[in-house]
Scaffold this active site. Sequence first.
Site, short mmCIF file in Angstrom:
data_model
loop_
_atom_site.label_atom_id
_atom_site.label_comp_id
_atom_site.label_asym_id
_atom_site.label_seq_id
_atom_site.Cartn_x
_atom_site.Cartn_y
_atom_site.Cartn_z
N ASP A 25 43.11 42.80 37.23
CA ASP A 25 42.35 42.46 38.45
C ASP A 25 43.17 41.91 39.62
OD1 ASP A 25 40.32 43.23 36.79
OD2 ASP A 25 39.32 41.29 36.71
N LYS A 130 36.40 47.94 35.46
CA LYS A 130 35.65 47.22 34.42
C LYS A 130 34.50 46.41 35.03
CE LYS A 130 38.70 43.14 33.96
NZ LYS A 130 37.78 42.23 34.63
N LYS A 133 34.04 40.76 32.47
CA LYS A 133 35.25 39.93 32.54
C LYS A 133 36.32 40.49 31.60
CE LYS A 133 33.18 37.30 35.47
NZ LYS A 133 33.35 37.69 36.88
N THR A 159 41.85 36.09 36.77
CA THR A 159 42.30 34.72 36.71
C THR A 159 42.49 34.33 35.24
OG1 THR A 159 40.04 33.83 36.70
CG2 THR A 159 41.10 34.07 38.85
N CYS A 163 39.01 36.48 33.42
CA CYS A 163 39.19 37.85 32.92
C CYS A 163 40.41 38.00 32.03
CB CYS A 163 39.25 38.81 34.10
SG CYS A 163 37.66 38.93 34.92
N GLN A 203 47.32 26.24 17.19
CA GLN A 203 46.95 26.59 15.80
C GLN A 203 47.76 27.80 15.31
OE1 GLN A 203 42.52 26.11 15.06
NE2 GLN A 203 42.53 26.41 17.29
C1 C5J Z 1 38.48 37.56 37.11
C2 C5J Z 1 36.58 36.34 37.95
N1 C5J Z 1 39.18 38.66 37.34
N2 C5J Z 1 37.26 35.19 38.00
N3 C5J Z 1 37.22 37.50 37.62
O1 C5J Z 1 38.97 36.61 36.51
O2 C5J Z 1 35.41 36.38 38.23
#
Ligand code: C5J
Length: 221
Positions: A25, A130, A133, A159, A163, A203
Site C-alpha cells: 500500500d 486488495k 487490510k 501502515t 495492513c 515468543q
Molecule cells: C493500511 C490503513 N494500508 N491504515 N491501511 O494500513 O487503513
Amino acid sequence: MTIISAQPYDYELPEDGNIALIVIDMQRDFMELGGFGDILGNDVSLLQAIVPTLKTLLAGCRSRNLPIFHTTEGHQPDLSDCPDSKRKRGKGKLTIGDAGSLGRILILGEPGNGIIPELAPLPGEIVIPKPGKGAFYNTDLEPLLKERNVTHLLITGVTTEVCVQTTMREANDRGYECLLVEDATESYFPEFKQATLEMVRAQGGIVGWTATTDQVLQGLQ
Ligand code: C5J
C-alpha cells in the site's frame, strides 16, 4: 542456505526455498494530503521516512531477480466490495468513495490509488488490488505465490500495525516464513510501529522475524 541476521534469531532460507518481496500500500492515498490517511486525521508526512530505504530494498531485490508484489488498498467504483461498516468509520466529512483532491477516496484506478512514483512497479512486478487490510483477503496473492513456489516473504510498506501486520499474520497462518523489514515499514503512530515489531518477533518469533534493510541485503548476497 541463505542466512539473514534477524530478531529474535537468524532467519534461514533453505536451498529449496524461494523468497519474495511484498510492498504493502505505498499509494498516494496513505502518503499524501487529500488521501484516506489524511482524511482520517493522520500526519501523512511521517510515512515519507521509509521511501529511500524501501527504494534501496526494491533495487536490491530487483538485482537478485526476486519476485516482487505490490499491493494497493482500494474498492470497486460501485463500492460493492466495501462493507458499510468501513465507510462509516472515522466519522470525517469525507469517506471512502467520496471525491477528494486525489480523486475518489480509496477507489481502484483513481489518482490516490496509484503507487508513489519513487516506488513505481516495474514491468513484470505484480500489483494486487486488495479490498481489505490483509493482502490475502479476497485477492489472488496466494495462488500467485504458489505458482512461483514462494515459501518465504519479506514484508514491507504501510501502515505497520494495520495492513502490514494483518498481511503478516495472514501469511504466517498459511505457512509462509515472514520477515518484517524494520526500516521499510512505517506507521502514523511510532509507538504502534515499535509495538508491532516487538509483538511479531516475541515468543520465539510467534508471527515471524524482523531485520533491517542492510541485514536483509547482506544476507541475500
Ligand atoms: C493500511 C490503513 N494500508 N491504515 N491501511 O494500513 O487503513
